[in-house]
Design a protein around this motif. Structure first.
Motif, PDB file in Angstrom:
ATOM      1  N   LYS A 112     -41.629  -9.429  69.492  1.00  0.00           N
ATOM      2  CA  LYS A 112     -42.689 -10.153  68.780  1.00  0.00           C
ATOM      3  C   LYS A 112     -43.785 -10.582  69.755  1.00  0.00           C
ATOM      4  N   ASN A 113     -43.394 -11.108  70.897  1.00  0.00           N
ATOM      5  CA  ASN A 113     -44.368 -11.546  71.895  1.00  0.00           C
ATOM      6  C   ASN A 113     -45.096 -10.359  72.523  1.00  0.00           C
ATOM      7  N   PHE A 156     -24.895  -9.173  60.390  1.00  0.00           N
ATOM      8  CA  PHE A 156     -26.188  -8.850  60.996  1.00  0.00           C
ATOM      9  C   PHE A 156     -26.041  -7.688  61.967  1.00  0.00           C
ATOM     10  N   LYS A 157     -26.995  -6.770  61.916  1.00  0.00           N
ATOM     11  CA  LYS A 157     -27.051  -5.660  62.865  1.00  0.00           C
ATOM     12  C   LYS A 157     -28.450  -5.651  63.467  1.00  0.00           C
ATOM     13  N   PHE A 158     -28.533  -5.759  64.786  1.00  0.00           N
ATOM     14  CA  PHE A 158     -29.817  -5.783  65.468  1.00  0.00           C
ATOM     15  C   PHE A 158     -30.426  -4.384  65.483  1.00  0.00           C
ATOM     16  N   ILE A 159     -31.717  -4.302  65.161  1.00  0.00           N
ATOM     17  CA  ILE A 159     -32.447  -3.032  65.157  1.00  0.00           C
ATOM     18  C   ILE A 159     -33.586  -3.150  66.158  1.00  0.00           C
ATOM     19  N   ASP A 160     -33.710  -2.157  67.055  1.00  0.00           N
ATOM     20  CA  ASP A 160     -34.786  -2.158  68.042  1.00  0.00           C
ATOM     21  C   ASP A 160     -35.921  -1.270  67.530  1.00  0.00           C
ATOM     22  N   TYR A 161     -37.021  -1.905  67.133  1.00  0.00           N
ATOM     23  CA  TYR A 161     -38.170  -1.174  66.602  1.00  0.00           C
ATOM     24  C   TYR A 161     -39.197  -0.811  67.674  1.00  0.00           C
ATOM     25  N   ARG A 214     -50.322   0.281  62.154  1.00  0.00           N
ATOM     26  CA  ARG A 214     -50.116   1.662  61.703  1.00  0.00           C
ATOM     27  C   ARG A 214     -48.696   2.146  62.005  1.00  0.00           C
ATOM     28  N   ALA A 215     -48.110   1.646  63.076  1.00  0.00           N
ATOM     29  CA  ALA A 215     -46.797   2.118  63.512  1.00  0.00           C
ATOM     30  C   ALA A 215     -45.643   1.488  62.733  1.00  0.00           C
ATOM     31  N   LEU A 216     -45.823   0.266  62.247  1.00  0.00           N
ATOM     32  CA  LEU A 216     -44.713  -0.467  61.629  1.00  0.00           C
ATOM     33  C   LEU A 216     -45.039  -0.886  60.200  1.00  0.00           C
ATOM     34  N   THR A 217     -44.013  -0.910  59.366  1.00  0.00           N
ATOM     35  CA  THR A 217     -44.169  -1.344  57.980  1.00  0.00           C
ATOM     36  C   THR A 217     -44.131  -2.874  57.915  1.00  0.00           C
ATOM     37  N   VAL A 218     -44.465  -3.415  56.776  1.00  0.00           N
ATOM     38  CA  VAL A 218     -44.403  -4.861  56.564  1.00  0.00           C
ATOM     39  C   VAL A 218     -42.969  -5.356  56.773  1.00  0.00           C
ATOM     40  N   LYS A 219     -42.028  -4.642  56.217  1.00  0.00           N
ATOM     41  CA  LYS A 219     -40.625  -5.039  56.340  1.00  0.00           C
ATOM     42  C   LYS A 219     -40.184  -5.051  57.803  1.00  0.00           C
ATOM     43  N   GLN A 220     -40.582  -4.057  58.568  1.00  0.00           N
ATOM     44  CA  GLN A 220     -40.233  -3.989  59.989  1.00  0.00           C
ATOM     45  C   GLN A 220     -40.892  -5.118  60.775  1.00  0.00           C
ATOM     46  N   TRP A 224     -41.747  -8.067  59.594  1.00  0.00           N
ATOM     47  CA  TRP A 224     -41.044  -9.311  59.261  1.00  0.00           C
ATOM     48  C   TRP A 224     -39.726  -9.394  60.033  1.00  0.00           C
ATOM     49  N   TYR A 225     -39.019  -8.282  60.126  1.00  0.00           N
ATOM     50  CA  TYR A 225     -37.760  -8.258  60.869  1.00  0.00           C
ATOM     51  C   TYR A 225     -38.012  -8.671  62.317  1.00  0.00           C
ATOM     52  N   ILE A 226     -39.022  -8.072  62.931  1.00  0.00           N
ATOM     53  CA  ILE A 226     -39.356  -8.397  64.318  1.00  0.00           C
ATOM     54  C   ILE A 226     -39.734  -9.874  64.436  1.00  0.00           C
ATOM     55  N   TYR A 227     -40.525 -10.372  63.506  1.00  0.00           N
ATOM     56  CA  TYR A 227     -40.957 -11.771  63.539  1.00  0.00           C
ATOM     57  C   TYR A 227     -39.756 -12.727  63.505  1.00  0.00           C
ATOM     58  N   MET A 228     -38.753 -12.379  62.734  1.00  0.00           N
ATOM     59  CA  MET A 228     -37.604 -13.265  62.585  1.00  0.00           C
ATOM     60  C   MET A 228     -36.526 -13.056  63.645  1.00  0.00           C
ATOM     61  N   TYR A 229     -36.249 -11.806  64.011  1.00  0.00           N
ATOM     62  CA  TYR A 229     -35.058 -11.527  64.806  1.00  0.00           C
ATOM     63  C   TYR A 229     -35.305 -11.031  66.230  1.00  0.00           C
TER      64      TYR A 229
END
Length: 137
Positions: free
Chosen positions: A131-132, A53-58, A113-119, A121-126
């Motif tokens: 997310k908050n 796992f590699k943490f990504i800051d969106y 508009r700023a984030l994709t669906v994949k991004q 989902w990543y935020i929602y999970m990790y």
């Protein structure tokens, strides 16, 4: 003498089995847990392997202007049949995904508009902290 040898073999086998179980448990974690002090929100029965796992800051992407669609299909990965199975058989999973979709529907147009669906989902999970924050962005 024979009893001492067989007792030693049994103890050795038990020690090897215990070591194997501990190593397997450490390599794969399921359920709720934290990673580097941050809570992770994976679907029920998902397996997390921290060494891959590699943490990504969106959060920085929120300051950019993109032309992403505001209306997104967050369940596009799943067929109608999959969703039906979730609803009838895998009810914990269904609840998890329904909560996620409810969360995504609360997000502002700017976030969508700023984030994709994949991004997202990543935020929602990790990334529970981001997310908050997204709910108020």
């Amino acid at each position: 003498m024979k009893k001492k040898v067989s007792k030693g073999i049994v103890q050795l086998c038990c020690a090897i089995f215990t070591l194997f179980v501990c190593a397997t448990a450490a390599a794969q974690q399921t359920g709720k847990f934290t990673y580097q002090g941050k809570e992770v929100n994976l679907p029920p029965d998902a397996v997390f392997r921290p060494k891959f796992f590699k943490f990504i800051d969106y959060s920085e992407k929120l300051n950019t202007v993109n032309n992403q669609s505001v209306n997104k299909n967050f369940m596009a990965e799943f067929s109608e049949e999959d969703i039906q199975k979730f609803e009838t058989i895998y009810q914990e999973d269904y609840t998890y995904y329904q909560e996620a979709v409810t969360y995504f529907n609360k997000l502002s147009d700017k976030v969508n508009r700023a984030l994709t669906v994949k991004q997202l989902w990543y935020i929602y999970m990790y990334d529970q902290e981001l997310k908050n924050k997204l709910l108020y962005f």
